[in-house]
Design an enzyme around this catalytic site. Structure first.
Site, short mmCIF file in Angstrom:
data_model
loop_
_atom_site.label_atom_id
_atom_site.label_comp_id
_atom_site.label_asym_id
_atom_site.label_seq_id
_atom_site.Cartn_x
_atom_site.Cartn_y
_atom_site.Cartn_z
N HIS A 101 0.82 -1.21 0.00
CA HIS A 101 0.00 0.00 0.00
C HIS A 101 0.86 1.26 0.00
O HIS A 101 2.04 1.24 0.38
CB HIS A 101 -0.94 0.01 1.21
CG HIS A 101 -0.23 0.07 2.53
ND1 HIS A 101 0.30 1.24 3.03
CD2 HIS A 101 0.04 -0.89 3.44
CE1 HIS A 101 0.88 1.00 4.19
NE2 HIS A 101 0.74 -0.29 4.47
N GLU B 15 -2.11 -7.09 7.77
CA GLU B 15 -0.77 -6.95 8.35
C GLU B 15 -0.68 -7.75 9.66
O GLU B 15 -1.68 -8.06 10.31
CB GLU B 15 -0.47 -5.47 8.60
CG GLU B 15 0.90 -5.17 9.17
CD GLU B 15 2.05 -5.66 8.29
OE1 GLU B 15 2.23 -6.89 8.18
OE2 GLU B 15 2.78 -4.80 7.75
#
Length: 219
Positions: free
Chosen positions: A13, A93
């Site tokens: 990202h 994550e």
């Protein structure tokens, strides 16, 4: 891993507000900065030819907002519907538990015992309410095991996931994986035993007004 692995293009990202502040995000979330949006545009343009060459790819995204925001930009530039990105919680994550929202300097200063515990055993240490690096890697290995090996895959995810996936594909030693550092705008094309880093050219980053290649994470 002995099972055949599909071709996998992994995208990190763009820069977020907490990336700028140096804060661990984990399962918490902050949005992309303007610079992060520009980074996503640069990555989308850089990867467009590589994505076009993939035969009938499957698209995946972490359920966390920063990854979804990045995937939305990629989808627009690649002229595809955002709905083509399937969410999978295994691409989230690593959970840093009680450390989330803190800088590593703050962890060292305010939670010295925990900081030392992680330094002594970075693969098996679990911070309070968090996830060990080994557990995180096993989670991603489970995701890989469920993929259709006859089709290529594109995944928009996070730095920790990117490093774990690189290790799973290449069989890198643990100390090598711990030393991985990649710019925010780097993507990796992974095939069994091999990896290729796909960097956004500096000229492209400058043309889009990006503040360099972006930050890396030191954990």
């Amino acid at each position: 891993m002995t099972r055949q692995l599909p071709t996998l293009l992994v995208v990190r990202h763009g820069e977020t507000q907490w990336n700028v502040a140096g804060r661990l995000q984990g399962r918490l979330d902050t949005p992309l900065t303007v610079n992060g949006m520009r980074q996503a545009l640069a990555v989308a343009a850089r990867l467009a030819p590589a994505v076009a060459e993939l035969e009938d790819p499957v698209f995946w995204v972490s359920p966390l907002g920063r990854a979804r925001q990045t995937a939305s930009i990629l989808a627009d530039i690649w002229s595809m519907p955002f709905a083509a990105f399937a969410e999978d919680p295994r691409l989230a994550e690593r959970s840093y538990g009680a450390w989330e929202g803190m800088t590593l300097d703050e962890v060292e200063q305010d939670l010295p015992d925990q900081h030392r515990g992680n330094a002594a055993d970075p693969w098996c240490y679990r911070m309070p309410a968090g996830e060990t690096r080994t557990e995180h890697t096993d989670r991603l290995a489970g995701w890989l095991a469920a993929l259709d090996t006859d089709r290529p895959h594109v995944a928009v995810t996070h730095s920790g996931c990117l490093r774990a996936l690189r290790g799973l594909y290449t069989g890198a030693a643990r100390d090598v994986i711990l030393a991985y550092r990649e710019p925010q705008t780097a993507a990796f094309l992974l095939t069994a035993g091999k990896e290729a880093q796909l960097d956004a050219p500096v000229a492209l980053l400058r043309a889009l007004g990006c503040d360099g290649e972006g930050r890396t994470v030191a954990i």
